[in-house]
Design an enzyme around this catalytic site. Sequence first.
Site, mmCIF file in Angstrom:
data_model
loop_
_atom_site.group_PDB
_atom_site.id
_atom_site.type_symbol
_atom_site.label_atom_id
_atom_site.label_comp_id
_atom_site.label_asym_id
_atom_site.label_seq_id
_atom_site.Cartn_x
_atom_site.Cartn_y
_atom_site.Cartn_z
ATOM 1 N N ASP A 15 0.870 -1.187 0.000
ATOM 2 C CA ASP A 15 0.000 0.000 0.000
ATOM 3 C C ASP A 15 0.897 1.224 0.000
ATOM 4 O O ASP A 15 2.100 1.122 0.264
ATOM 5 C CB ASP A 15 -0.889 0.000 1.257
ATOM 6 N N SER A 16 0.298 2.377 -0.266
ATOM 7 C CA SER A 16 1.048 3.631 -0.197
ATOM 8 C C SER A 16 1.522 3.900 1.230
ATOM 9 O O SER A 16 2.343 4.788 1.435
ATOM 10 C CB SER A 16 0.149 4.783 -0.636
ATOM 11 N N CYS A 78 -4.461 -1.195 -1.951
ATOM 12 C CA CYS A 78 -4.592 0.244 -2.128
ATOM 13 C C CYS A 78 -5.538 0.471 -3.306
ATOM 14 O O CYS A 78 -5.264 -0.008 -4.415
ATOM 15 C CB CYS A 78 -3.202 0.825 -2.425
ATOM 16 N N ASN A 79 -6.635 1.143 -3.051
ATOM 17 C CA ASN A 79 -7.602 1.407 -4.132
ATOM 18 C C ASN A 79 -6.973 2.261 -5.227
ATOM 19 O O ASN A 79 -7.210 2.043 -6.416
ATOM 20 C CB ASN A 79 -8.822 2.164 -3.590
ATOM 21 N N THR A 80 -6.158 3.222 -4.830
ATOM 22 C CA THR A 80 -5.555 4.143 -5.801
ATOM 23 C C THR A 80 -4.599 3.382 -6.722
ATOM 24 O O THR A 80 -4.603 3.584 -7.945
ATOM 25 C CB THR A 80 -4.800 5.266 -5.062
ATOM 26 N N GLU A 156 -1.515 8.676 8.403
ATOM 27 C CA GLU A 156 -0.075 8.364 8.324
ATOM 28 C C GLU A 156 0.696 8.957 9.516
ATOM 29 O O GLU A 156 1.740 8.435 9.902
ATOM 30 C CB GLU A 156 0.521 8.905 7.016
ATOM 31 N N CYS A 188 -10.880 3.734 0.293
ATOM 32 C CA CYS A 188 -9.437 3.888 0.527
ATOM 33 C C CYS A 188 -9.103 3.018 1.725
ATOM 34 O O CYS A 188 -9.819 3.048 2.736
ATOM 35 C CB CYS A 188 -9.118 5.353 0.827
ATOM 36 N N THR A 189 -8.045 2.230 1.622
ATOM 37 C CA THR A 189 -7.759 1.258 2.687
ATOM 38 C C THR A 189 -7.282 1.911 3.987
ATOM 39 O O THR A 189 -7.225 1.249 5.019
ATOM 40 C CB THR A 189 -6.733 0.215 2.211
ATOM 41 N N HIS A 190 -6.958 3.190 3.938
ATOM 42 C CA HIS A 190 -6.652 3.898 5.189
ATOM 43 C C HIS A 190 -7.924 4.171 6.003
ATOM 44 O O HIS A 190 -7.875 4.257 7.232
ATOM 45 C CB HIS A 190 -5.986 5.248 4.902
HETATM 46 N N1 DGL Z 1 -4.624 3.296 0.931
HETATM 47 C C1 DGL Z 1 -4.654 4.033 -0.297
HETATM 48 C C2 DGL Z 1 -5.966 3.725 -1.045
HETATM 49 O O1 DGL Z 1 -6.601 2.740 -0.776
HETATM 50 C C3 DGL Z 1 -4.375 5.459 0.006
HETATM 51 C C4 DGL Z 1 -4.050 6.256 -1.164
HETATM 52 C C5 DGL Z 1 -3.125 7.398 -0.914
HETATM 53 O O2 DGL Z 1 -1.994 7.150 -0.555
HETATM 54 O O3 DGL Z 1 -3.559 8.528 -1.167
HETATM 55 O O4 DGL Z 1 -6.358 4.409 -1.940
#
Ligand code: DGL
Length: 266
Positions: A15-16, A78-80, A156, A188-190
Amino acid sequence: MAVLFLMDSAIGVFDSGVGGTSVWKEIVKLLPNERTIYLADSKNAPYGGKAPKEIVALSIKNTELLLQKGCKLVVVACNTATTNAIDYLRKNYPVPFIGIEPAIKPAALHTKTKKVGILATKGTLSSSLFYNTSKLFAQGIEVIEQDGSGLVQLIEEGNVYTEATKYLLEKYLAPMLNAGIDSLVLGCTHYPYLIPVLRQILPESITILDSSEAVARQTKHILSEKGLLSLGSKATAKHDIYTNHTIEVLKYYVNVPGALVNLLDF
Ligand code: DGL
């Protein structure tokens, strides 16, 4: 690149940043015998406002590291990254990829008011994969989209239970509440880490949906279909968690016995 398809290789997850651990936890719960390796690319977070090309490049970097570590399957938690890069990854690397997309279909099936809210990053909301999924599954439903800019940074930093987070969420949810949504998709997984704060703001009648359990089920399904399920046991299932930024923050979110959180430059 030569990759060994060994049943006892690890499942790779990236993930990011720290958010994908919400997906990783569901994987560990459903597949307790599997080894896992998690990469939190927090140094480059957030991905959400970056150009698609850059999101693809970062996804390549993370995937190649997981493959160097011998992973048998990669979960793009990560969805993005999924909505922008999974097609490229599937075409260019010889392992199965599991992605995560906003739960628009379950929300469309669940809503009674025919109004659904979605909170996601700009990168996800503007992707063609998201556009196509919405067009396919949300016919006759009003989808109120909201870019959650700023939320990933707060998570974060480990700042979930703060006034700043609550203020931002109240601002983002107001148009959805005014529109009469009965379902909120966390794209978004966050964002699952925001659920306790979201529940303070949202009426009980609003259902919150996210896709992490579905991703764990799909991971199990693909491993089983390909004969890649581990023959090991929970005792042999090591979890190596890496961040390229702040180890304390990742430890705060991981919080699973036996998971080793390490700093790595990637
Ligand atoms: N966890 C990422 C997602 O699911 C976060 C994206 C980001 O870093 O902006 O989209």
